[in-house]
Design an enzyme around this catalytic site. Structure first.
Site, PDB file in Angstrom:
ATOM      1  NE  ARG A 124      57.324  59.617 -44.535  1.00  0.00           N
ATOM      2  CZ  ARG A 124      58.069  59.306 -45.599  1.00  0.00           C
ATOM      3  NH1 ARG A 124      58.218  58.038 -45.950  1.00  0.00           N
ATOM      4  NH2 ARG A 124      58.646  60.236 -46.305  1.00  0.00           N
ATOM      5  CE1 TYR A 132      70.108  24.156 -44.851  1.00  0.00           C
ATOM      6  CE2 TYR A 132      70.068  26.184 -46.133  1.00  0.00           C
ATOM      7  CZ  TYR A 132      70.685  25.351 -45.212  1.00  0.00           C
ATOM      8  OH  TYR A 132      71.876  25.726 -44.668  1.00  0.00           O
ATOM      9  CG  MET A 162      73.047  33.577 -44.844  1.00  0.00           C
ATOM     10  SD  MET A 162      73.990  33.303 -43.353  1.00  0.00           S
ATOM     11  CE  MET A 162      72.707  32.884 -42.182  1.00  0.00           C
ATOM     12  CE  LYS A 201      64.536  58.323 -49.506  1.00  0.00           C
ATOM     13  NZ  LYS A 201      63.272  58.999 -49.341  1.00  0.00           N
TER      14      LYS A 201
END
Ligand code: PLP
Length: 828
Positions: free
Chosen positions: A597, A723, A772, A499
């Site tokens: 769950r 930054y 980023m 997965k």
């Protein structure tokens, strides 16, 4: 030496069943590597994780007729044309046969062992000596209990020098390898930490390895390694010694080593004779490897052969030593192609291994196969014979397109299939032809001697290079899979959880690799992930953990099996199946045994049972539950309680169904800590990637996140970096800029000194905030340059520690690596 099946049966003893006696020239131990069926003898080997007996029938149907087994299974009776030899232990038989074969040859055999450098020393000896000798050697790093017999089996009357390596991971193994290799000259490269887990001390491991030389005439080693010296003295070995090193008492004494630019010059002396050479490497390991080679060369020529090594030849050949590429990498190429770049020496043995790898990649994806091959390193064989063999190999491997590059191979063009082959004198000529620009959806294998510079080719054939990559070591993945398999009973099935893009590592490649390992089931999170796997040629059963009602048709269409966790979902699924007239569709029923769950609670059970027993649209393939704290001892009582609840519910469901249903509850941590609850199946996830709940040293790292320095700048004390001016410099600093940011999955929490990067053999902290697409690190004093490689996590920075440094878990770090980061796969 010719062997017939009957002759081999006589050599090995055991119980033969001979229908048609045939010649045997090829030994096969891995059914996936089958190319030739004629004259092939398959040894059905058993290991903790696999059993060759399973593949006998399939091999028979593909044309193999000769088998060595340890159990004559009832199903073998139907294989009417096959010869069988039943022996107590098939691995022992394989080794006996190789040992018998070895004993027929009197050539010098160099046996190499040690912790590091075995393969390189062997390959370099071959590069240095193949002009003077007709050499045979272990392919790649075939140095195991299986690899060594297969290597030795290649020996024939034409060979004049054999180079074999021997690797061990536990006690007792070397003695068996000694019988097979019987080295006349031994090389002990060095002793280090590799494969230490099964030894009590380095001394013990060293003593063990020395047993390879029990019957040798000569032993080559480095005199400066105190521990090795001590072990040899205490070992009682009777062979002659030939040592090298700085030590005055070394037979070959180093006088001077000088590194300049990209090469190292070495001066040494033996019996007043000086030797001087330069190698195109600067690392210490290469110097050590080259000294082992020179020592072997002197021993073969001057001591045993009685003739001096010509200085110009020594200089010339040492200068041209080539790096040894240990891995086969698969990269994505242009137009949907895959590119396998095998820059390992171009010779016929490594070619057949690479072709095997190519066939497996192409078969799973149903893609066409292309081979680009340069002139091949001469093996002492006449070129007519060599290229006839290569042409045959190409034909047998079903290559759809063949490109030969070089004078020599071009001269033999007529030996290859003219409709599918083309030839070029040089790599540039081929590149200029531009025919390759039109290739689509092919697997392309590049196999070239270094002087043909196939790296220019691979640059063109691969898609745009990214500077940040996630390297996935499929060999290590398989190793870890087998480690977990060894904790289970042989018949217990394994679901590999792929997965979330296989925990970030790439579902398709991982699934394909696991399918080859005969994993029983795959599990994905959503239907689309399963559809992708099917489209890529994955045929084993696939479970979908979170099936949505609107995806049911996809499930039916692609044979994906849903997890059913509620009455509502079950009703919807049954309705959907019945609308399509589908019966007995496999489903997996999830029980909530305490995780709370998803899953059926105990109160839902009676309604579930009546639904299951009253309709035939679904077939309960398995019933399962999930543990909430299998990795933590403080929850052990709770884990036992969950297992008890599960066991009770599972039995009731099986009874209501009236047929056997697979049961499973263990995840990776559960397999290691609660194997008593393995039932019929287990679900392996994070364990594939080298995370062990018991910190097992047997496990290997799989994923490595790497990037490259974009720019290096000097910034004065008092200035700030990044930054919000968060990275305040208190000293004059050197700052390196890396092309990786939070959009690549490098979490902002690594900012401001929390994260560390491994670069040039040291750690460097992150300065300022993570941006980023970019991150800055402080590399003051580390001599870092533009283009240097930086490691975010991997061997030197273990994933689990990197995760812990920002208060999260390995799962999150792995799955966060964004899709724009290119995945590069390789196999050792
Ligand atoms: C993800 C998952 C697993 C695998 O867990 P690991 O801890 O990664 O081994 C097993 N079972 C279920 C239901 C899962 O969702």
């Amino acid at each position: 030496m010719d062997y017939s099946f009957f002759h081999i049966a006589q050599i090995l003893g055991g119980t033969p069943l001979v229908r048609h006696d045939t010649l045997i020239t090829r030994l096969l131990t891995d059914s996936r590597s089958l190319v030739y069926t004629d004259e092939t003898l398959f040894f059905a080997l058993r290991s903790s994780s696999n059993d060759g007996h399973r593949y006998v029938r399939d091999l028979y149907h593909r044309g193999v007729r000769n088998f060595v087994v340890s159990d004559f299974l009832p199903e073998f009776s139907a294989l009417k044309e096959a010869n069988f030899l039943t022996v107590p232990d098939t691995l022992v038989a394989l080794q006996q046969l190789a040992a018998f074969h070895r004993n027929h040859f009197a050539l010098p055999v160099v046996g190499i062992t040690g912790s590091n450098g075995k393969t390189i020393v062997k390959e370099w000896l071959s590069q240095l000596l193949h002009i003077d000798y007709n050499t045979v050697r272990s392919p790649r790093s075939y140095n195991s209990q299986i690899g060594v017999p297969l290597s030795v089996w290649q020996l024939n009357e034409q060979h004049t020098l054999a180079l074999f390596e021997a690797g061990i991971s536990q006690k007792g193994e070397i003695e068996r390898l000694e019988h097979i290799i019987r080295p006349t000259i031994g090389i002990l490269t060095n002793i280090g930490q590799a494969h230490q887990e099964n030894f009590n001390s380095l001394i013990e491991k060293c003593q063990e390895k020395l047993q390879l030389f029990t019957n040798s005439e000569w032993l080559i080693s480095c005199k400066d390694q105190k521990l090795v010296e001590q072990c040899i003295e205490e070992s009682g070995l009777s062979c002659h010694r030939f040592t090298w090193g700085y030590s005055e008492s070394a037979d070959l004494q180093i006088q001077n080593i000088e590194k300049a630019g990209k090469s190292t010059s070495i001066r040494c002396i033996h019996n007043d004779q000086a030797y001087q050479y330069t190698i195109p490497f600067i690392d210490d390991a290469s110097v050590e490897n080259s000294m082992h080679c020179l020592a072997t060369w002197i021993l073969l020529e001057e001591i045993m052969g009685g003739k001096r090594i010509v200085p110009a030849i020594l200089t010339g050949r040492m200068n041209k030593l080539e790096p040894v590429a240990m891995r086969l990498e698969v990269k994505e190429g242009r137009n949907g192609c895959l590119v396998i770049n095998d820059s390992y020496n171009a010779d016929i043995n490594s070619l057949s291994i690479a072709l095997d790898f190519l066939r497996r990649q192409a078969k799973d994806k149903q893609m066409d196969r292309t081979l680009i091959l340069s002139d091949i390193l001469q093996s002492g064989e006449k070129s007519e014979i060599l290229y006839t063999r290569i042409a045959q190999l190409v034909k047998d491997s079903n290559i759809q397109r063949f490109i030969g590059i070089g004078d020599e191979i071009s001269q033999h063009a007529s030996r290859f299939d003219t409709t599918t082959s083309s030839f070029y004198e040089t790599t540039e000529e081929f590149l200029q032809s531009e025919t390759w620009k039109k290739w689509k959806n092919e697997v392309i294998l590049l196999k070239g001697s270094r002087k043909f510079h196939f790296e220019f080719l691979s640059e063109q054939l691969e898609s745009v290079a990214h500077q940040t990559i996630l390297e996935v070591n499929l060999g290590a993945l398989v190793h870890n899979f087998n480690y977990f398999r060894s904790k289970l009973r042989p018949e217990t099935r394994i679901v590999s959880m792929v997965k979330a893009f296989a925990y970030g590592s790439g579902a398709v490649e991982v699934a394909r690799t696991l399918q080859q390992q005969h994993c029983n089931y795959l599990a994905v999170a959503v239907a689309d992930e399963g559809v992708e796997l099917r489209r890529e040629g994955i045929t084993i059963p696939i479970m979908v953990m979170n099936p949505e009602a609107n995806s049911f048709n996809l499930l039916f269409e692609y044979q994906l099996e849903p997890e059913i966790y509620s009455l509502n979902l079950l009703n919807l699924f049954i309705r959907s199946a019945s609308r399509q007239g589908i019966t007995h569709y496999p489903i997996h029923v999830k029980i909530d045994s305490g995780m709370h769950r998803l899953g059926f609670g105990e109160t839902d059970l009676s309604e579930l049972l009546s639904l299951l027993s009253s309709n035939d649209h679904v077939h309960v393939q398995s019933v399962f539950s999930h543990l909430a704290g299998a990795d933590e001892t403080r929850f052990d009582d709770f884990t036992h309680q969950q297992a008890a609840v599960f066991s009770k519910c599972a039995e009731q469901i099986e009874q209501a169904c009236g047929y056997p249903v697979l049961k499973h509850i263990l995840n990776s941590a559960g397999i290691e800590r609660f194997s008593e609850y393995q039932f019929d199946m287990v679900r392996l996830g994070i364990g594939h990637y080298g995370i062990s709940a018991i910190n097992s040293p047997e496990i290997e790292n799989v994923c490595t996140l790497k990037t490259t320095v974009l720019q290096v700048r000097h910034v004065k004390a008092g200035e700030t970096v990044g930054y919000s001016r968060r990275g305040v410099l208190t000293r004059d600093s050197v700052i390196a800029v890396l092309p990786i940011g939070y959009a690549d999955g490098y979490d902002r929490r690594f900012g401001n000194g929390v994260g560390k990067v491994w670069i040039n053999g040291k750690t460097a902290p992150v300065v300022g905030t993570v941006c980023m697409d970019v991150t800055m690190i402080d590399v003051t004093g580390l001599d870092v340059h533009e283009g240097d490689s930086a490691l975010i996590f991997g061997d030197q920075l273990p994933l689990a520690e990197v995760a812990a440094s920002i208060g999260t878990i390995s799962y999150e770090i792995l799955t966060n690596v964004s899709r724009r980061v290119k995945r590069v796969y390789f196999q050792e």
